[in-house]
Write a protein that holds these residues in place. Structure first.
Motif, short mmCIF file in Angstrom:
data_model
loop_
_atom_site.label_atom_id
_atom_site.label_comp_id
_atom_site.label_asym_id
_atom_site.label_seq_id
_atom_site.Cartn_x
_atom_site.Cartn_y
_atom_site.Cartn_z
N THR A 26 0.85 -1.19 0.00
CA THR A 26 0.00 0.00 0.00
C THR A 26 0.88 1.24 0.00
O THR A 26 2.09 1.17 -0.20
N ASP A 60 1.79 4.41 -3.76
CA ASP A 60 1.18 3.12 -4.06
C ASP A 60 1.31 2.86 -5.57
O ASP A 60 0.85 3.67 -6.38
N GLN A 115 -4.32 3.72 0.90
CA GLN A 115 -4.68 3.08 2.17
C GLN A 115 -3.71 3.37 3.30
O GLN A 115 -3.96 3.00 4.45
#
Length: 265
Positions: A26, A60, A115
């Motif tokens: 992430t 990411d 995230q």
């Protein structure tokens, strides 16, 4: 002359725990970071990037593509160059240093998504102090995609709240959330159905909780679009939240409008 400084609070996360005790890659989304940053600079504001440990956020890989810039290859390359070379994206402070230098020097705070914020900013004590300052001063507080989960950090018991969510104990999470500064605020965040796309095609695993469930348990009045990945921005008092990556331009416009309004007071 700068019209004011905006603090961009970034994540240092590179992996997120998924069900089964595994981890998925992430980070922070490229477009969600640079589109608002570039818009703020173009509007006359200075941006300052800060993260928990003072190192530059990890982008990411899922966001490192022209599709997140409307398929505009030139726009994507401009964003990549800005991220790689612009001093504002490379002279990174710790969140603690931003606090020490004086939060009164900042006109707004912005938290991009990816995230990453679910991993670190959600329970970061410095992030919580920053958000409490902007809340108490009623200064624009903008958060995008997964970024809105960072508002949990303003709770006195953010870590316990997150642990209760992971354990699937919503009642206990609600207990830990009592007294939260943003209870009753209207807001949006990356939705459960949008998250399922990430879980199915990128992580190949399920997260321990979804963002709507988390913010609703905390006391937020959370809404989402009827169509996944449609731009959506919700404004309630000083809080400006965007639902997904395609809300990058709209949230930048909303934040700049809020900042400009304060200029003419």
């Amino acid at each position: 002359m700068s019209k004011g400084k905006v603090l961009i609070a970034g994540s240092n996360a590179t992996a997120i725990e998924v069900q089964g005790g595994r981890f998925g890659a992430t980070g922070q989304y490229l477009n969600e970071t640079v589109v608002p940053a570039m818009a703020l600079i173009a509007a006359g504001y200075e941006v300052v990037l800060a993260t928990p440990n003072g190192t530059k956020p990890h982008i990411d890989p899922a966001s490192d593509a022209p599709e997140h810039f409307g398929g505009d290859a030139a726009g994507y390359q401009k964003a990549k160059t800005f991220w790689a070379e612009d001093p504002s994206m490379n002279n990174v402070l710790t969140l603690g240093a931003a606090i020490e230098q004086g939060l009164e020097n900042y006109s707004a705070v912005f938290v991009p998504g990816g995230q990453g914020p679910v991993v670190d900013l959600m329970t970061d004590a410095d992030m919580g102090e920053i958000l409490r300052h902007f809340h108490e001063a009623a200064k624009p507080t903008a958060l995008l995609c997964h970024g809105p989960i960072a508002v949990v950090s303003a709770m006195p018991h953010a870590r316990e709240f997150r642990s209760a969510l992971i354990a699937g104990d919503e009642a206990k999470a609600r207990e830990w959330a009592k007294g939260w500064q943003y209870a009753g605020y209207r807001m949006t965040v990356f939705s459960d159905t949008e998250e399922k796309v990430v879980e199915d095609y990128i992580l190949h695993a399920k997260l321990y909780f979804n963002m709507i469930e988390a913010l609703s348990a905390a006391g937020g009045k959370v809404s989402k679009t009827t169509v996944d990945f449609e731009p959506n921005v919700v404004i309630d008092r000083e809080l400006i939240t965007g639902q997904n990556p395609r809300s990058d331009h709209p949230i930048a416009a909303a934040l700049i409008e809020a900042l400009d309004r304060r200029q003419v007071r």
